[in-house]
Design a protein around this motif. Structure first.
Motif, PDB file in Angstrom:
ATOM      1  N   THR A 421     -13.459  11.401  14.989  1.00  0.00           N
ATOM      2  CA  THR A 421     -14.395  11.162  15.453  1.00  0.00           C
ATOM      3  C   THR A 421     -15.724  12.018  15.337  1.00  0.00           C
ATOM      4  N   ASP A 422     -16.052  12.223  14.024  1.00  0.00           N
ATOM      5  CA  ASP A 422     -16.485  13.076  13.135  1.00  0.00           C
ATOM      6  C   ASP A 422     -17.025  11.854  12.054  1.00  0.00           C
ATOM      7  N   PRO A 423     -16.835  10.610  11.490  1.00  0.00           N
ATOM      8  CA  PRO A 423     -16.754  10.366  10.789  1.00  0.00           C
ATOM      9  C   PRO A 423     -17.548   9.154   9.743  1.00  0.00           C
ATOM     10  N   PHE A 424     -18.671   9.927  10.341  1.00  0.00           N
ATOM     11  CA  PHE A 424     -19.724  10.394   9.106  1.00  0.00           C
ATOM     12  C   PHE A 424     -20.125  11.406   8.394  1.00  0.00           C
ATOM     13  N   VAL A 425     -19.901  12.423   8.511  1.00  0.00           N
ATOM     14  CA  VAL A 425     -19.808  13.586   7.703  1.00  0.00           C
ATOM     15  C   VAL A 425     -18.651  13.780   6.578  1.00  0.00           C
ATOM     16  N   GLU A 426     -18.762  13.878   5.329  1.00  0.00           N
ATOM     17  CA  GLU A 426     -17.282  13.883   4.582  1.00  0.00           C
ATOM     18  C   GLU A 426     -17.472  15.772   4.096  1.00  0.00           C
ATOM     19  N   ARG A 427     -16.023  16.295   4.437  1.00  0.00           N
ATOM     20  CA  ARG A 427     -15.550  17.130   4.588  1.00  0.00           C
ATOM     21  C   ARG A 427     -14.923  17.790   2.486  1.00  0.00           C
ATOM     22  N   PRO A 428     -15.154  18.381   1.715  1.00  0.00           N
ATOM     23  CA  PRO A 428     -14.100  18.727   1.031  1.00  0.00           C
ATOM     24  C   PRO A 428     -12.355  19.138   1.648  1.00  0.00           C
ATOM     25  N   GLY A 429     -11.790  18.419   0.436  1.00  0.00           N
ATOM     26  CA  GLY A 429      -9.983  19.208   1.511  1.00  0.00           C
ATOM     27  C   GLY A 429      -9.851  17.799   2.102  1.00  0.00           C
ATOM     28  N   ARG A 430     -10.338  17.099   2.929  1.00  0.00           N
ATOM     29  CA  ARG A 430     -10.034  16.018   3.798  1.00  0.00           C
ATOM     30  C   ARG A 430     -10.128  14.227   2.749  1.00  0.00           C
ATOM     31  N   GLU A 431     -10.387  14.931   1.587  1.00  0.00           N
ATOM     32  CA  GLU A 431      -9.948  13.104   0.650  1.00  0.00           C
ATOM     33  C   GLU A 431      -9.551  12.328   0.888  1.00  0.00           C
ATOM     34  N   ARG A 432      -8.235  12.266   1.116  1.00  0.00           N
ATOM     35  CA  ARG A 432      -6.432  11.761   1.516  1.00  0.00           C
ATOM     36  C   ARG A 432      -7.020  11.093   2.610  1.00  0.00           C
ATOM     37  N   TYR A 433      -7.931  11.373   3.738  1.00  0.00           N
ATOM     38  CA  TYR A 433      -8.341  10.639   4.720  1.00  0.00           C
ATOM     39  C   TYR A 433      -9.453   9.495   4.412  1.00  0.00           C
ATOM     40  N   ALA A 434      -9.965   9.690   3.144  1.00  0.00           N
ATOM     41  CA  ALA A 434     -10.915   8.454   3.100  1.00  0.00           C
ATOM     42  C   ALA A 434     -10.548   7.197   1.788  1.00  0.00           C
ATOM     43  N   GLU A 435      -9.181   7.345   1.629  1.00  0.00           N
ATOM     44  CA  GLU A 435      -8.229   6.671  -0.069  1.00  0.00           C
ATOM     45  C   GLU A 435      -8.303   5.482   0.844  1.00  0.00           C
ATOM     46  N   PRO A 436      -8.325   4.125   0.123  1.00  0.00           N
ATOM     47  CA  PRO A 436      -6.620   2.938   0.856  1.00  0.00           C
ATOM     48  C   PRO A 436      -6.097   3.366   1.006  1.00  0.00           C
ATOM     49  N   ALA A 437      -5.224   2.589   1.570  1.00  0.00           N
ATOM     50  CA  ALA A 437      -3.417   2.467   1.577  1.00  0.00           C
ATOM     51  C   ALA A 437      -2.582   2.306  -0.029  1.00  0.00           C
ATOM     52  N   PRO A 438      -1.583   3.606  -0.157  1.00  0.00           N
ATOM     53  CA  PRO A 438      -1.336   3.462  -1.629  1.00  0.00           C
ATOM     54  C   PRO A 438      -0.173   2.331  -1.326  1.00  0.00           C
ATOM     55  N   GLU A 439      -0.318   1.962  -2.876  1.00  0.00           N
ATOM     56  CA  GLU A 439      -0.051   0.466  -2.931  1.00  0.00           C
ATOM     57  C   GLU A 439       1.278   0.294  -2.983  1.00  0.00           C
ATOM     58  N   GLY A 440       2.689   0.933  -2.779  1.00  0.00           N
ATOM     59  CA  GLY A 440       3.670   1.365  -1.911  1.00  0.00           C
ATOM     60  C   GLY A 440       3.427   0.648  -0.355  1.00  0.00           C
ATOM     61  N   PHE A 441       2.466   0.764   0.047  1.00  0.00           N
ATOM     62  CA  PHE A 441       2.434   0.877   1.493  1.00  0.00           C
ATOM     63  C   PHE A 441       3.314  -0.611   1.658  1.00  0.00           C
ATOM     64  N   GLY A 442       2.385  -1.761   1.597  1.00  0.00           N
ATOM     65  CA  GLY A 442       2.793  -3.050   1.247  1.00  0.00           C
ATOM     66  C   GLY A 442       2.160  -3.875   2.464  1.00  0.00           C
ATOM     67  N   ARG A 443       1.762  -5.127   3.081  1.00  0.00           N
ATOM     68  CA  ARG A 443       1.389  -5.802   4.137  1.00  0.00           C
ATOM     69  C   ARG A 443       1.548  -4.652   5.621  1.00  0.00           C
TER      70      ARG A 443
END
Length: 450
Positions: A421-443
């Motif tokens: 709900t505040d998507p344009f402000v990059e915040r330290p400590g929230r890196e995992r929320y900007a990362e793609p799904a891990p390889e094991g997540f599947g289809r």
């Protein structure tokens, strides 16, 4: 869960809504004085197949709320019980799907895209039988109205032209008052809806949003996003991406959304034919001419949005700019780059550091020619940061949050809501929320929740 800020926008007291009467209102057990709740009737084409009578099978329009500025909003419940349109269903909803709608609609709103909004999700304590027994919940959502293409289809199918006319007059007054200034007011209404939907779908495409169930009963006359059942956001950019478990033929794939929107709008035009001209042949010609506005309007909105995402709004209209913009989405598809991450990290490249965006593709050399031509146009990195979100509701994070919530732990959901709900402000400590799904997540597969 209650959206306090939205409640205040509507002129409602969040503390009262959390009290006994407020909770009863939010689950449909308390009807406000003067309100006459209704389950709305509509028809629709579902996956291309005609259904003459659908309607709110598990929803209820409580009434209208007038905000402090005088604006009107529908207050609509989802999961409040059986209606005349339930067709053997229980009319109930479970916690997980209702929280999905709350979460994703909040994110879509924060991205600046017109949408219905979730005021609250209230657990009922009632078991709901689906594949398994789940916890029941009611969603209270608001919209400028819940008029749909399917509403017009239902009126038109009745054969009562006066009913269709009255519905169209109401839609003009409620959503597109400028249409009333034209002599051909009903054609103006059609063209206003076409323009609104062209803009809406272009915005979906720009952020990688896949609606998942673009039936005509899920296309609003207002141009707001509605129905967050099997929706999801792209990770890897792929036009063929389908998330919905029931979309076996890919009708509503990401890349098909513009064409499907145009098809749905043609069904609206069919419903309005008797109002366009007494001569059916002339009415069809007028409708076809108006529908021809969709594709150029959509392309205009998409191109303008891509220019902004690429930081090229001030770069002029030369052929070099046009080529770079036109090649952007095909480049993402060819490299299967992460949609959200690519545009966000592209701002780093505009500042001189290309490594973050190159790290998002398997073959970084595939970016060489395009990146060089793009950088030569002097993109505005600061402007890019203002329009390219760092955070969207990543599918694996949505599932993580909803799984925890169904077990009674709302903390992951609150943390995810905080960033999307505040998507344009990059915040330290929230890196995992900007990362793609891990390889094991599947289809990834989503479900409508009914």
């Amino acid at each position: 869960m209650l959206d306090d800020a939205l409640a205040r926008e509507l002129g409602l007291d969040p503390d009262w809504l959390r009290g006994e009467d407020g909770v009863r209102l939010l689950v449909g057990a308390l009807v406000p004085e003067g309100a006459t709740p209704v389950a709305q009737a509509y028809a629709g084409h579902q996956f291309g197949g005609w259904s003459p009578r659908l309607g709110d099978g598990r929803a209820l329009l409580l009434g209208e709320v007038e905000d402090p500025a005088g604006g009107l909003h529908d207050l609509h419940l989802k999961g409040s019980g059986r209606t005349p349109f339930s067709r053997g269903g229980d009319g109930l909803a479970a916690v997980g799907p209702m929280l999905r709608e709350l979460l994703v609609s909040a994110a879509v709103h924060a991205l600046g895209i017109p949408t219905t909004r979730a005021l609250a999700v209230t657990a009922t304590g009632r078991p709901v039988q689906r594949e398994t027994v789940q916890r029941g919940a009611v969603l209270a959502r608001v919209a400028s109205s819940h008029l749909r293409v399917g509403t017009f289809q239902y009126a038109a199918a009745s054969g009562d032209v006066d009913l269709t006319r009255r519905l169209a007059d109401h839609a003009i007054a409620r959503h597109h008052p400028a249409a009333a200034e034209r002599e051909d007011r009903y054609r103006a209404l059609l063209e206003a809806v076409i323009a609104a939907q062209a803009s809406l779908v272009a915005r979906w495409m720009l952020v990688g949003f896949v609606h998942g169930v673009m039936n005509t009963d899920n296309m609003t006359i207002s141009g707001e996003t509605i129905d967050y059942g099997p929706c999801a956001f792209l990770d890897a950019h792929d036009p063929a991406t389908v998330f919905s478990s029931i979309d076996e033929r890919g009708r509503y794939a990401y890349g098909n959304q513009p064409a499907v929107a145009e098809w749905d709008l043609a069904r609206l035009a069919e419903s309005l034919l008797p109002l366009l001209d007494d001569d059916q042949e002339q009415a069809v010609a007028l409708a076809v001419e108006s529908l021809g506005q969709f594709a150029p309007r959509y392309e205009e909105e998409l191109t303008a949005g891509l220019r902004a995402k690429l930081g090229l709004e001030a770069a002029g209209d030369g052929p070099a700019v046009a080529a770079v913009v036109a090649e952007a989405l095909p480049l993402l598809a060819a490299t299967r780059a992460d949609h959200t991450g690519f545009f966000r990290r592209l701002a780093d490249a505009a500042r001189g550091d290309e490594e973050p965006v190159r790290a998002l593709v398997e073959d970084p050399s595939a970016l060489d020619g395009w990146l060089g031509r793009w950088r030569a146009l002097a993109p505005d990195a600061a402007a890019m940061d203002r329009v390219n979100p760092c955070y969207v509701p990543r599918n694996h994070l949505v599932e993580e949050a909803l799984t925890a919530a169904t077990l009674g732990d709302l903390d992951p959901l609150h943390r995810l809501l905080e960033v999307v709900t505040d998507p344009f402000v990059e915040r330290p400590g929230r890196e995992r929320y900007a990362e793609p799904a891990p390889e094991g997540f599947g289809r990834y597969r989503t479900f409508c929740g009914t």
